[in-house]
Write an enzyme that holds these catalytic residues in place. Structure first.
Site, PDB file in Angstrom:
ATOM      1  N   LYS A  46       5.059  56.745 -13.606  1.00  0.00           N
ATOM      2  CA  LYS A  46       4.374  57.613 -14.597  1.00  0.00           C
ATOM      3  C   LYS A  46       4.104  56.610 -15.641  1.00  0.00           C
ATOM      4  CE  LYS A  46       7.137  61.491 -12.819  1.00  0.00           C
ATOM      5  NZ  LYS A  46       8.093  62.251 -13.160  1.00  0.00           N
ATOM      6  N   GLY A  47       4.869  55.580 -15.796  1.00  0.00           N
ATOM      7  CA  GLY A  47       5.037  55.002 -17.223  1.00  0.00           C
ATOM      8  C   GLY A  47       3.902  54.238 -17.682  1.00  0.00           C
ATOM      9  N   GLU A 101       0.482  48.232 -14.726  1.00  0.00           N
ATOM     10  CA  GLU A 101       1.905  48.556 -14.888  1.00  0.00           C
ATOM     11  C   GLU A 101       2.487  48.684 -16.303  1.00  0.00           C
ATOM     12  OE1 GLU A 101       4.423  49.395 -13.547  1.00  0.00           O
ATOM     13  OE2 GLU A 101       5.114  48.529 -11.889  1.00  0.00           O
ATOM     14  N   ASP A 102       3.443  49.567 -16.479  1.00  0.00           N
ATOM     15  CA  ASP A 102       4.195  49.624 -18.024  1.00  0.00           C
ATOM     16  C   ASP A 102       4.981  48.397 -18.328  1.00  0.00           C
ATOM     17  OD1 ASP A 102       6.292  50.192 -15.758  1.00  0.00           O
ATOM     18  OD2 ASP A 102       6.900  51.969 -17.083  1.00  0.00           O
ATOM     19  N   ASP A 105      10.114  43.859 -14.666  1.00  0.00           N
ATOM     20  CA  ASP A 105      11.266  43.504 -14.882  1.00  0.00           C
ATOM     21  C   ASP A 105      11.863  42.826 -13.857  1.00  0.00           C
ATOM     22  OD1 ASP A 105      13.876  44.172 -16.277  1.00  0.00           O
ATOM     23  OD2 ASP A 105      14.495  45.683 -14.859  1.00  0.00           O
ATOM     24  N   LYS A 133       9.729  41.453 -19.138  1.00  0.00           N
ATOM     25  CA  LYS A 133      10.944  40.779 -19.606  1.00  0.00           C
ATOM     26  C   LYS A 133      11.399  39.693 -18.475  1.00  0.00           C
ATOM     27  CE  LYS A 133      13.413  45.269 -20.171  1.00  0.00           C
ATOM     28  NZ  LYS A 133      14.318  46.179 -19.638  1.00  0.00           N
ATOM     29  N   ASP A 161      10.320  55.746 -20.089  1.00  0.00           N
ATOM     30  CA  ASP A 161      11.299  56.795 -20.238  1.00  0.00           C
ATOM     31  C   ASP A 161      12.599  56.405 -20.201  1.00  0.00           C
ATOM     32  OD1 ASP A 161      11.003  56.185 -17.210  1.00  0.00           O
ATOM     33  OD2 ASP A 161      12.309  58.105 -17.120  1.00  0.00           O
ATOM     34  N   ARG A 167       8.858  59.735 -23.235  1.00  0.00           N
ATOM     35  CA  ARG A 167       7.473  58.932 -22.976  1.00  0.00           C
ATOM     36  C   ARG A 167       6.514  59.431 -24.158  1.00  0.00           C
ATOM     37  NH1 ARG A 167       7.622  57.434 -17.453  1.00  0.00           N
ATOM     38  NH2 ARG A 167       8.850  58.932 -16.021  1.00  0.00           N
TER      39      ARG A 167
HETATM   40  P1  IMP Z   1      11.321  46.034 -11.490  1.00  0.00           P
HETATM   41  O1  IMP Z   1      12.685  45.891 -11.651  1.00  0.00           O
HETATM   42  O2  IMP Z   1      10.184  44.832 -11.910  1.00  0.00           O
HETATM   43  O3  IMP Z   1      10.668  46.707 -10.271  1.00  0.00           O
HETATM   44  O4  IMP Z   1      10.901  47.429 -12.518  1.00  0.00           O
HETATM   45  C1  IMP Z   1      10.835  48.784 -12.006  1.00  0.00           C
HETATM   46  C2  IMP Z   1      10.584  49.609 -12.976  1.00  0.00           C
HETATM   47  O5  IMP Z   1      11.695  49.934 -13.591  1.00  0.00           O
HETATM   48  C3  IMP Z   1       9.519  49.590 -13.840  1.00  0.00           C
HETATM   49  O6  IMP Z   1       8.503  49.777 -13.442  1.00  0.00           O
HETATM   50  C4  IMP Z   1       9.906  50.680 -14.959  1.00  0.00           C
HETATM   51  O7  IMP Z   1       9.495  51.993 -14.490  1.00  0.00           O
HETATM   52  C5  IMP Z   1      11.394  50.605 -14.967  1.00  0.00           C
HETATM   53  N1  IMP Z   1      11.848  49.775 -15.907  1.00  0.00           N
HETATM   54  C6  IMP Z   1      12.444  48.520 -16.316  1.00  0.00           C
HETATM   55  N2  IMP Z   1      12.788  48.463 -17.372  1.00  0.00           N
HETATM   56  C7  IMP Z   1      12.574  49.207 -17.925  1.00  0.00           C
HETATM   57  C8  IMP Z   1      12.955  49.480 -19.495  1.00  0.00           C
HETATM   58  O8  IMP Z   1      13.713  48.789 -20.268  1.00  0.00           O
HETATM   59  N3  IMP Z   1      12.694  50.972 -19.933  1.00  0.00           N
HETATM   60  C9  IMP Z   1      12.398  51.753 -19.176  1.00  0.00           C
HETATM   61  N4  IMP Z   1      11.735  51.567 -17.938  1.00  0.00           N
HETATM   62  C10 IMP Z   1      12.264  50.361 -17.272  1.00  0.00           C
HETATM   63 MG    MG Z   2       6.977  51.687 -13.785  1.00  0.00          MG
END
Ligand code: IMP
Ligand code: MG
Length: 180
Positions: A46-47, A101-102, A105, A133, A161, A167
């Site tokens: 949703k982000g 994407e939002d 990470d 990040k 979120d 949000r």
């Molecule tokens: P990934 O670890 O790159 O797969 O990230 C997975 C998801 O974790 C992202 O799409 C976000 O929805 C969530 N996420 C990662 N870091 C943050 C943060 O600092 N705040 C909020 N959501 C986060």
């Molecule tokens: Mg996300």
């Protein structure tokens, strides 16, 4: 119930977000100007919803829009598993897919989505993320457009979120558990 958290001062203000979104869309407008095809914008729920809408309003390209929702399990014993909660419903073959994407990470979700959507045989498949990040990366992923690189802190607002809340905040804040 979710553990209480407190917000710090905004890390990125609404004005800074707006200016960067305009720059990113300017770059995207240039890069896709001569394809002669509609860009298939795939918004990761949703982000990324807030970012995607603002970005699209600046695009002067033919666009189509679809949504996808994924759940990632990237804990300490990460199996690198991603589950699709909602898949795209629009045909993507032969189109220029731009995943919105939002935040990237660990990279698990984004790298999985790029593989998944490439399986639809688009003409091209790119990724734009509002936040990155880089210090958290485990799964390598090529990001074509990045809004802001940020340090390893938990952030929320402008679509992001904490336990489904916050949000709606117009700025992006860092947040920490109360008392830390
Ligand atoms: P990934 O670890 O790159 O797969 O990230 C997975 C998801 O974790 C992202 O799409 C976000 O929805 C969530 N996420 C990662 N870091 C943050 C943060 O600092 N705040 C909020 N959501 C986060
Ligand atoms: Mg996300």
């Amino acid at each position: 119930m979710a553990a209480p958290i407190e917000l710090d001062r905004p890390l990125i203000t609404p004005d800074e977000i707006e200016a960067r979104v305009a720059e990113l869309s300017g770059q995207i407008n240039k890069d896709y100007a001569r394809t002669g095809r509609a860009v298939s914008i795939v918004v990761v729920l949703k982000g990324a919803a807030f970012f995607a809408v603002d970005l699209m309003k600046h695009l002067d390209l033919p666009t189509k829009m679809d949504f996808l929702q994924a759940h990632s399990y990237s804990g300490i014993e990460s199996t690198g598993e991603v589950t699709l909660i909602k898949d795209v419903s629009m045909p993507l073959a032969g189109t220029d897919v731009l995943i919105v994407e939002d935040i990237v990470d660990t990279g698990l979700t984004a790298s999985w989505l790029l593989r998944h959507l490439s399986g639809h045989h688009p003409a091209t498949c790119k990724l734009v993320t509002l936040l990155d990040k880089p210090s958290r990366r485990i799964y390598p992923v090529t990001i074509d457009y990045t809004g802001f690189s940020i340090p390893d802190e938990f952030v929320l607002g402008y679509g992001l979120d904490y336990e489904e809340g916050y949000r709606n905040l117009p700025a992006i804040y860092t947040a920490r558990p109360v008392g830390e």
